[in-house]
Design an enzyme around this catalytic site. Structure first.
Site, PDB file in Angstrom:
ATOM      1  N   CYS A  79       0.936  -1.508   0.054  1.00 44.31           N
ATOM      2  CA  CYS A  79      -0.261  -0.132   0.130  1.00 44.31           C
ATOM      3  C   CYS A  79       0.833   1.106   0.055  1.00 44.31           C
ATOM      4  O   CYS A  79       0.755   1.601  -0.547  1.00 44.31           O
ATOM      5  CB  CYS A  79      -0.913   0.160   1.523  1.00 44.31           C
ATOM      6  SG  CYS A  79       0.160  -0.121   2.615  1.00 44.31           S
ATOM      7  N   HIS A 131      -2.138   1.638   7.235  1.00 44.74           N
ATOM      8  CA  HIS A 131      -2.353   1.279   5.591  1.00 44.74           C
ATOM      9  C   HIS A 131      -2.978   2.369   5.006  1.00 44.74           C
ATOM     10  O   HIS A 131      -3.067   3.442   5.708  1.00 44.74           O
ATOM     11  CB  HIS A 131      -3.938   0.536   5.887  1.00 44.74           C
ATOM     12  CG  HIS A 131      -4.202   0.136   3.876  1.00 44.74           C
ATOM     13  ND1 HIS A 131      -3.580  -1.012   3.701  1.00 44.74           N
ATOM     14  CD2 HIS A 131      -4.690   0.505   3.653  1.00 44.74           C
ATOM     15  CE1 HIS A 131      -4.375  -0.697   2.534  1.00 44.74           C
ATOM     16  NE2 HIS A 131      -5.067  -0.515   2.284  1.00 44.74           N
ATOM     17  N   HIS A 143      -6.039   1.993  -3.986  1.00 44.16           N
ATOM     18  CA  HIS A 143      -5.092   1.694  -2.454  1.00 44.16           C
ATOM     19  C   HIS A 143      -4.005  -0.156  -3.152  1.00 44.16           C
ATOM     20  O   HIS A 143      -5.400  -0.744  -3.808  1.00 44.16           O
ATOM     21  CB  HIS A 143      -5.760   1.449  -0.543  1.00 44.16           C
ATOM     22  CG  HIS A 143      -6.764   0.197  -0.350  1.00 44.16           C
ATOM     23  ND1 HIS A 143      -6.884  -0.440  -0.105  1.00 44.16           N
ATOM     24  CD2 HIS A 143      -7.898   0.326  -1.499  1.00 44.16           C
ATOM     25  CE1 HIS A 143      -7.785  -1.161   0.121  1.00 44.16           C
ATOM     26  NE2 HIS A 143      -8.453  -0.745  -0.924  1.00 44.16           N
TER      27      HIS A 143
END
Length: 172
Positions: A79, A131, A143
């Site tokens: 990510c 994240h 993402h």
């Protein structure tokens, strides 16, 4: 008085238990991941509403690339690596490599103030940022998902709402 043969009873219970487990496994195994038409349509709408055509091409080019921790290429990307590459290639922004460090270089905004290209940070492990995604429009973001690779997702999904910890634009 009737006598019960425990051996027969045990055998029948084992058979019944085996059948129940088998039914559960078959039922779970037959489920297919489906995307509702409305979800697919909203995702397509978010992509078509992008102001930046280079951003559109970048996302289209990376969609489906698998997740790989530490990855920074089409063989796999994580990510923060995806956010790092997108910001560098589309906006010319330099970001730290890790999502927790990336979260320290943004000017915080509310979700309603987000613009295309802003960053969204999550904590799925509780506490620290773990994240990151890039905001698109209409509460959609792109993402690198650990299970689905690079995807466009709806920020309104409960899992993302629960884990959202910070969002904003990169400080210049």
């Amino acid at each position: 008085m009737m006598t019960i043969d425990h051996t027969v009873l045990k055998g029948r219970l084992k058979s019944l238990l085996f059948l129940m487990v088998l039914m559960v496994l078959v039922a779970c195994g037959s489920r297919k991941k489906t995307v509702s038409t409305s979800t697919a349509a909203r995702t397509a709408m978010a992509m078509s509403n992008l102001k930046s055509k280079p951003l559109y091409r970048f996302i289209t080019d990376w969609t489906g690339v698998r997740y790989r921790l530490g990855g920074l290429d089409k063989r796999g990307v994580d990510c923060s690596g995806f956010a790092f590459l997108l910001q560098k290639n589309i906006y010319g922004n330099e970001l730290p490599r890790r999502s927790s460090d990336q979260a320290t270089v943004i000017r915080t905004k509310s979700v309603s103030q987000l613009k295309e290209g802003d960053l969204i940070f999550f904590s799925f492990g509780g506490g620290a940022v773990d994240h990151v995604g890039v905001y698109l429009n209409n509460n959609y973001f792109v993402h690198a998902s650990t299970t689905r690779g690079v995807v466009v997702d709806d920020l309104n999904l409960p899992a993302y709402q629960r884990a959202l910890v910070k969002a904003g634009s990169i400080k210049n």
